[in-house]
Design an enzyme around this catalytic site. Structure first.
Site, PDB file in Angstrom:
ATOM      1  N   GLU A 167      -4.011   7.047  -4.647  1.00 30.01           N
ATOM      2  CA  GLU A 167      -4.255   6.479  -5.980  1.00 30.01           C
ATOM      3  C   GLU A 167      -5.594   6.988  -6.524  1.00 30.01           C
ATOM      4  OE1 GLU A 167      -2.449   2.099  -4.884  1.00 30.01           O
ATOM      5  OE2 GLU A 167      -4.448   2.174  -5.707  1.00 30.01           O
ATOM      6  N   HIS A 215      -1.402  -0.344  -9.814  1.00 23.29           N
ATOM      7  CA  HIS A 215      -2.046  -1.274  -8.877  1.00 23.29           C
ATOM      8  C   HIS A 215      -2.582  -2.532  -9.580  1.00 23.29           C
ATOM      9  CE1 HIS A 215      -4.092  -1.399  -4.681  1.00 23.29           C
ATOM     10  NE2 HIS A 215      -3.840  -2.613  -5.114  1.00 23.29           N
ATOM     11  N   ARG A 242       0.847  -1.196   0.000  1.00 21.85           N
ATOM     12  CA  ARG A 242       0.000   0.000   0.000  1.00 21.85           C
ATOM     13  C   ARG A 242       0.878   1.241   0.000  1.00 21.85           C
ATOM     14  NH1 ARG A 242      -3.501  -2.747  -1.520  1.00 21.85           N
ATOM     15  NH2 ARG A 242      -5.557  -3.120  -0.623  1.00 21.85           N
TER      16      ARG A 242
HETATM   17  C1  DGY Z   1      -5.748  -6.176  -2.357  1.00 23.25           C
HETATM   18  O1  DGY Z   1      -6.588  -7.066  -2.435  1.00 23.25           O
HETATM   19  O2  DGY Z   1      -5.526  -5.605  -1.296  1.00 23.25           O
HETATM   20  C2  DGY Z   1      -5.022  -5.814  -3.596  1.00 23.25           C
HETATM   21  O3  DGY Z   1      -4.205  -4.731  -3.430  1.00 23.25           O
HETATM   22  C3  DGY Z   1      -6.027  -5.579  -4.716  1.00 23.25           C
HETATM   23  O4  DGY Z   1      -5.344  -5.548  -5.916  1.00 23.25           O
END
Ligand code: DGY
Length: 307
Positions: A255, A273, A226
């Site tokens: 994002e 992503h 993240r």
């Molecule tokens: C998640 O599931 O947290 C992923 O980042 C989605 O792509």
């Protein structure tokens, strides 16, 4: 993922967001009137204020992601709303992108792609020389399922694995990797860093001006977890000073916008992503998010609850 939407409509009296519209808080609240649960995606910001305004009928937020930083799980808990996620099914796909970030950043893929597209290159013995992975130390921050899968693939590429986690794993899960109790200790041996830990109050800006200094000079920083975990200004500054050789990023604070400082760097290998973006994985995630709802409505509980 038509089949998943069909399934949702078959099992529930579902309102679909067929155009993947990014709902405003107002629209999300309007649509949730009369609903018992919400199947949310990571772009749905279910912060404290939104959760407090949800109608009392809403009893579950089934997040279509393993990460749940978009949901204030404490506020949900206070309102007696269960939050669930989709673990395991996206481990392999996300680890693949984690490895792509390492390869892309170390082997100067952004510059290579640009030159190939423009036919602006000439092979020579020292053209676009990158960092070889064989024998390179990989530091994994967060040795959960995704971190362990990245470690396994990276080991097969000859990388030497180190990790930092809240606690040391058993030998089976560790699979020969070296544990570092302290983050700083991990960073000091990370020729390449792979950020794989969940975003939480404790991990926000964990990679910052101070911690970056512990990396060896010319380290590579990658993030498949993240954006909130990285202080962008500090990382861009480290790129400017060549303290950091290259970055490989799939996730960003705020994002889909990203700090424009990254765009100035040819050594930034950046993706939008894509961690879980394969047909198999997204289908499995959608099915699991639906199953989580079904389990909750049948039993009042769910094994994938996170609050
Ligand atoms: C998640 O599931 O947290 C992923 O980042 C989605 O792509």
């Amino acid at each position: 993922m038509r089949s998943c939407e069909d399934k949702a409509v078959k099992v529930f009296d579902a309102k679909l967001n067929s155009n993947d519209e990014l709902y405003s808080q107002e629209k999300l609240l309007d649509l949730s009137v009369g609903c018992d649960g919400i199947l949310s995606s990571l772009t749905d910001k279910l912060d404290e204020d939104t959760i407090n305004k949800l109608p009392g009928s809403v009893k579950i937020l089934s997040n279509f992601a393993v990460g749940f930083g978009n949901i204030n799980i404490v506020a949900a808990k206070k309102k007696n709303i269960l939050v669930t996620n989709t673990p395991e099914v996206l481990t392999d796909a996300t680890a693949e992108i984690g490895i792509l970030l390492i390869l892309g950043a170390c082997r100067r893929a952004s510059e290579g792609i640009e030159a190939a597209r423009e036919s602006s290159w000439k092979w020579s013995a020292d053209y676009l020389i990158g960092k070889q992975l064989t024998g390179t130390r990989l530091g994994i921050l967060g040795m959960g399922r995704i971190g362990r899968k990245i470690a396994k693939i990276a080991m097969s590429l000859g990388m030497v694995i180190h990790y930092h986690n809240r606690s040391k794993l058993n030998a089976d899960k560790e699979n020969g990797a070296t544990y570092h109790k302290e983050l700083k200790s991990l960073l000091s041996v990370s020729d390449v860093l792979s950020v794989c830990c969940p975003a939480s109050k404790e991990t926000v800006n964990l990679i910052n001006k101070d911690t970056l200094e512990y990396l060896p000079k010319g380290a590579v920083v990658t993030n498949v977890a993240r954006g909130d975990i990285v202080d962008d200004e500090a990382l861009i500054d480290a790129l400017n000073r060549r303290k950091v050789y290259a970055v490989g990023l799939d996730v960003y604070k705020g994002e889909p916008n990203l700090n424009p400082g990254y765009l100035k760097h040819k050594s930034a290998f950046i993706l939008p992503h894509l961690g879980s973006a394969t047909k198999e994985t997204r289908t499995a995630m959608a099915n699991l998010a639906i199953n989580n709802l079904e389990e909750f409505f049948k039993t009042g509980n769910c094994k994938n609850k996170v609050n």
